[in-house]
Design an enzyme around this catalytic site. Structure first.
Site, PDB file in Angstrom:
ATOM      1  N   GLN A 112      -4.537  -5.218   6.938  1.00 48.56           N
ATOM      2  CA  GLN A 112      -5.587  -5.804   6.450  1.00 48.56           C
ATOM      3  C   GLN A 112      -5.825  -7.378   7.009  1.00 48.56           C
ATOM      4  OE1 GLN A 112      -7.743  -5.078   4.394  1.00 48.56           O
ATOM      5  NE2 GLN A 112      -7.150  -3.003   3.451  1.00 48.56           N
ATOM      6  N   HIS A 147       0.691  -1.076  -0.120  1.00 47.95           N
ATOM      7  CA  HIS A 147       0.061   0.102  -0.022  1.00 47.95           C
ATOM      8  C   HIS A 147       0.806   1.260  -0.080  1.00 47.95           C
ATOM      9  CE1 HIS A 147      -2.849   3.170   1.850  1.00 47.95           C
ATOM     10  NE2 HIS A 147      -3.763   2.117   1.214  1.00 47.95           N
ATOM     11  N   LYS A 173     -10.464  -0.456   9.901  1.00 55.65           N
ATOM     12  CA  LYS A 173     -10.591  -1.594   9.099  1.00 55.65           C
ATOM     13  C   LYS A 173     -10.955  -2.745  10.096  1.00 55.65           C
ATOM     14  CE  LYS A 173      -7.403   0.074   5.913  1.00 55.65           C
ATOM     15  NZ  LYS A 173      -8.048   0.533   4.621  1.00 55.65           N
ATOM     16  N   CYS A 213      -4.866   2.389  -3.800  1.00 56.16           N
ATOM     17  CA  CYS A 213      -3.562   2.956  -3.013  1.00 56.16           C
ATOM     18  C   CYS A 213      -2.333   2.060  -3.356  1.00 56.16           C
ATOM     19  CB  CYS A 213      -3.876   3.330  -1.878  1.00 56.16           C
ATOM     20  SG  CYS A 213      -4.803   4.773  -1.500  1.00 56.16           S
ATOM     21  N   ASP A 244       3.104  -4.452   8.073  1.00 55.06           N
ATOM     22  CA  ASP A 244       2.006  -3.859   8.043  1.00 55.06           C
ATOM     23  C   ASP A 244       0.874  -4.583   8.032  1.00 55.06           C
ATOM     24  OD1 ASP A 244      -0.284  -2.369   7.140  1.00 55.06           O
ATOM     25  OD2 ASP A 244       0.255  -1.672   5.300  1.00 55.06           O
TER      26      ASP A 244
HETATM   27  C1  LIG Z   1      -2.346  -2.609   3.640  1.00 56.49           C
HETATM   28  C2  LIG Z   1      -2.642  -1.455   3.772  1.00 56.49           C
HETATM   29  N1  LIG Z   1      -1.956  -0.606   4.736  1.00 56.49           N
HETATM   30  C3  LIG Z   1      -1.864   0.679   5.085  1.00 56.49           C
HETATM   31  C4  LIG Z   1      -3.260   1.202   4.903  1.00 56.49           C
HETATM   32  C5  LIG Z   1      -3.361   2.636   5.288  1.00 56.49           C
HETATM   33  O1  LIG Z   1      -4.360   2.789   6.567  1.00 56.49           O
HETATM   34  P1  LIG Z   1      -4.824   4.253   7.001  1.00 56.49           P
HETATM   35  O2  LIG Z   1      -5.324   4.682   5.826  1.00 56.49           O
HETATM   36  O3  LIG Z   1      -6.141   3.839   7.905  1.00 56.49           O
HETATM   37  O4  LIG Z   1      -3.899   4.885   7.576  1.00 56.49           O
HETATM   38  C6  LIG Z   1      -4.298   0.459   4.475  1.00 56.49           C
HETATM   39  C7  LIG Z   1      -5.528   0.883   4.169  1.00 56.49           C
HETATM   40  O5  LIG Z   1      -5.867   2.138   3.746  1.00 56.49           O
HETATM   41  C8  LIG Z   1      -4.027  -0.600   3.883  1.00 56.49           C
HETATM   42  O6  LIG Z   1      -4.923  -1.413   3.279  1.00 56.49           O
END
Ligand SMILES: Cc1ncc(COP(=O)(O)O)c(C=O)c1O
Ligand SMILES: Cc1ncc(COP(=O)(O)O)c(C=O)c1O
Lengths: 147, 415, 415, 147
Positions: free
Chosen positions: B212, B132, B235, B373, B209
């Site tokens: 998900q 991401h 999430k 993203c 990370d």
């Molecule tokens: C794999 C992953 N990492 C990071 C993020 C970033 O999370 P957030 O937008 O809540 O900061 C997301 C979701 O948008 C994600 O799916």
């Protein structure tokens, strides 16, 4: 609201068989447009002589609305003067983005099918991308983005 | 379509849990909502909404700094959430739980503080080809600032990490490996245990990370032995504006603070400031108190159902959806990893994803379309965007049916 | 005590508004709560709590990235809040409103981005001697990182800025002046217009920390002409976890992004990332959507009452409390500026503030005791801490009475 | 709960008239304790010979609980052995901070008045600060913080 208002037959047709879908070789100017939200990418090529748009074409990859809009735009503008183009750009932009616009796109022939896009706010930028890109090509900017 | 939801049985009483989610019970364009955009954000159970309202209605006060009753109650609730979360992910200590605004802030905090501590010109950081942007751009910015090098662990056509290439990527300049646990764009569940093992044999710390992963699977910090682990509240059925950076205490002790302000310092004068203890060193300013309390309620909620029940049911759901997808004419699944969770990403020949999104929305089906993203992933698969249905435990087989009925309409509409 | 609440009249129908705040209607240690800790955080009206619940119950979705109905509604609500706030503070454009986690994050964002853009070794930044740590530590950290110099505009015994010294402090190395609008520790309202004028004649930009100003007074960005203006949601009756960095568009265009991640970039590849337009360039990751929507509801609420009515009533309240304080034996008011708002900071001879806090809490009165995240101010007045009563428009004259009755008990208890 | 449980007469008395409130000159060791939350600051001085605390004093600035606790501590510990001190530190710490502690401070004479502090969780650190500071002084650390 019926989805057919958005995906009218003209739009479906222009999406499946886009008109003027080709490159124009230099010295014609061109510009790239990009809407990263949906991945739409369009390149508009334009050939102007004596203040008249002699030819305008496009290539790219996008949703039905953006492809059809570009196809309809090129079809409509070929042979128009730059000042006609300017009016048209402003009309389309105004009709699609201003809440209380009084512009009726039905006055512009087939472009009228774009009028309903206004009822689908999340798709307005799809319809306007090619127009912004044309503006950029005419102004000799390299790229433009809408979101 | 050969199968339909009607002849399916499951051990999981999904209707019982659906009742807890007010947002699920609405119509969109006159059709019952099928919310299949859970990888973007999950819906909230009433229990979480109530925890927030209850906090604001009865206990609202700033934390840590007061001697009055409300302030004590707010602090107990806030720190109670930290304890719950520490326990839930089996951290060794509450000092290892740093509350942030979300996964993105957690990753930026880490990139900054780790960068200041450990990264010099010429050093290398490894991320994967399916990150991401939140686990990519902060490292890019760090590498620009420090003249360090970002290396990419490639992915395969199936959408898996090409793990065999990892040993070659590692050098004696490698200072950190940061990879996604479960990909939001592909659904791939990565073999993070293996990555951590490989890295640790060479004394390289690993950040995971897990944004998900948390909504779908159990994680155990002590068993996993990751050095850092990041996730985001919204999430996992919690509020927006809250996330967690887990870090091993020994690491967090070493890293310099990220933001300066109230609560993160012990003493301040114009010549010298002394930082507070963990975890407060990294929590400058008034935190998202209601958000943290809501996240605690979300963890309670997940624990009540049982994350293993959730995982088992979701496997059934995803298998069912995948079967239907494979049988759907002109549909291409993007991401066909052996281990997947929660996500079905796809394209349909001749229909742009953006149009798919609009058309299924008119059938009440909420999916996401775009680059999720994860532009490098799109580039890799050479698609401008995908359509993505993503599942939570409150989704039903009938909702999967609704998706595929709606997908049929895209063809009616555009051909 | 000569006066009491009973023989006071006011134009302001405080009881009407108190009804909207559920947290005010409770007992603490068997006494009705008198919440006088508003400078730490304000209570929330039902309208704000409902805006949050309503969002989660009906519209919850991620913003900006979707084509489905819920996503459109969430985006409209989120961006609608930005419009409300831009209008309320009379910004020129919504592009000038950056949502952050709070004032602390806003100030850290500014210190980082402005620092990267404009600060080199030997440059100077001026803050005042009455800053909250959030407007001090980020600049200290920046100055350490860049070998720049932090200069302090001193305060006077009355607790006012010694404005006459400002011209001397300014040099051709001065790159920014950042000062607090209203001091949380002293209540002083600073002459920010004058400071901005002085600075602008020398082309020095000014940042104003308005965290304590927004709950009490109107601000007008175009009239004020500050280059940056910072405030925090939870002190102005909004949710925790949300704040605002206002910046003039021309400045924000120039500054590099702070955090990297989703939504803040336009295109990402491994070799090159292009940043998004304002305000998104500075809003990486999923924002605190519910928090932003709640803050919009708080602005609506304030506007319904009328900030000028609020200010007029609070002036009466503070005057009343100050009169009582002056008449109270052994009480020393810390901060006796000409222009004050919302805060009565004090010590009592022979009683430590911490004991004051506990004892009045047993009478139902919530005040804060400590350094109020302003240690340099404590050092200046040579006190280890103060007791601080801080007011909002929903406080009553009777609550002020309750405070002073409770303060009498501190003497009974400790002498 | 009655506030008098916290502010017992012994505490009020020791706050107003702290015992052993003075410096001990070097080579006695000392340490500074600091609780930034409430601004409490205490310096504990201690003079040990033959494993016996010959003298222990304090100075500083703090709330009634922290001053009284320090005063009571010094009074109690003068003449005690280091191992007695260690036991006592652990008893006090245990009694005040562990939820299900079985230590009854009433067995330690006047120190028993500290027992009730446990019922005021936000004040526990005020009572324990001087004890942590003494530990630091004995260990020859320079400073200690509680929050
Ligand atoms: C794999 C992953 N990492 C990071 C993020 C970033 O999370 P957030 O937008 O809540 O900061 C997301 C979701 O948008 C994600 O799916
Ligand atoms: C003057 C001032 N500035 C900044 C802050 C920091 O605000 P926050 O803690 O919400 O980030 C506060 C409040 O704590 C404050 O009073």
């Amino acid at each position: 609201m019926d989805l057919r208002e958005l995906y009218q037959q003209v739009i479906v047709d222009h999406n499946r068989n886009p008109r003027n879908f080709k490159e124009l070789p230099p010295p014609c100017s061109h510009a790239e447009g990009h809407n990263p939200l949906c991945g739409d990418k369009v390149t508009v090529y334009v050939h102007v002589e004596d203040d008249v748009i002699q030819d305008v074409t496009f290539q790219g990859d996008g949703c039905a609305i953006s492809v059809a809009s570009a196809s309809l735009m090129t079809e409509h503008l070929k042979g128009k003067t730059l000042s006609q183009e300017k009016d048209l750009f402003e009309s389309v932009h105004d009709a699609l983005t201003k809440k209380d616009s009084e512009i009726d796109l039905m006055h512009f022939g087939k472009l009228g099918v774009l009028a309903n896009v206004k009822n689908f706010p999340m798709r307005v930028k799809c319809a306007t991308l090619c127009w912004h890109t044309l503006e950029a090509a005419l102004a000799n900017q390299k790229s433009v983005t809408t979101e | 379509m050969s199968k339909s939801a009607h002849n399916l049985e499951t051990f999981f009483d999904v209707e019982r849990y659906r009742k807890d989610f007010p947002a699920l019970h609405q119509e969109v364009h006159g059709k019952p909502l099928a919310y299949l955009d859970n990888a973007a954000t999950a819906q909230k159970p009433q229990q979480v909404i109530d925890a927030i309202s209850n906090y604001y209605s009865n206990h609202n006060s700033n934390v840590h700094r007061g001697v009055h009753t409300l302030s004590g109650r707010a602090t107990d609730l806030y720190e109670g959430s930290r304890e719950k979360i520490a326990k839930y992910i089996n951290a060794k200590s509450t000092k290892e739980i740093i509350f942030t605004k979300g996964a993105t802030e957690a990753l930026n905090l880490l990139a900054y503080s780790f960068g200041e501590h450990a990264i010099s010109a010429g050093d290398e950081i490894i991320v994967s080809g399916m990150e991401h942007h939140s686990n990519l751009v902060p490292w890019q910015l760090l590498c620009q600032r420090k003249n360090a090098i970002l290396k990419i662990l490639p992915i395969t056509k199936k959408g898996e990490l090409d793990l065999a290439l990892l040993p070659e990527l590692i050098s004696d300049k490698t200072k950190l490996i940061s990879v996604v646990h479960t990909s939001n764009a592909l659904g791939t569940v990565n073999p993070i245990e293996d990555i951590i093992n490989i890295a640790h044999t060479q004394n390289i710390p690993v950040a995971i990370d897990g944004s998900q992963a948390l909504p779908h699977t159990a994680v155990d910090m002590q068993a996993l032995d990751a050095d850092f682990f990041i996730f985001t509240g919204h999430k996992m059925f919690g509020p927006t504006g809250v996330g967690v950076l887990y870090g091993k205490e020994a690491w967090l002790e070493k890293l310099p603070p990220y933001q300066g302000g109230g609560d993160m310092i012990r003493t301040v004068s114009y010549t010298h400031s002394e930082y507070n203890d963990l975890p407060y060193k990294f929590e400058a300013g008034t935190p998202n108190i209601a958000g943290v309390i809501g996240l605690g309620a979300a963890v309670d909620y997940i624990q009540n159902i049982g994350i293993h029940n959730i995982q088992a049911y979701e496997t059934e759901l995803l298998n069912y959806a995948t079967e239907k997808a494979l049988a759907f004419d002109g549909l291409n699944i993007i991401g066909q990893a052996e281990h997947k969770s929660g996500v079905l990403s796809f394209t349909i020949d001749g229909v742009h994803p953006h149009d798919i999104g609009t058309i299924v929305d008119f059938e009440g089906v909420a999916i996401r379309t775009g680059h999720h993203c994860a532009m490098p992933v799109m580039n890799f698969f050479n698609v401008p965007a995908t359509a993505r249905a993503s599942f939570a435990f409150y989704n039903t087989f009938s909702e999967v049916d609704a998706l595929f009925v709606a997908l049929e309409k895209t063809k009616d509409m555009l051909f």
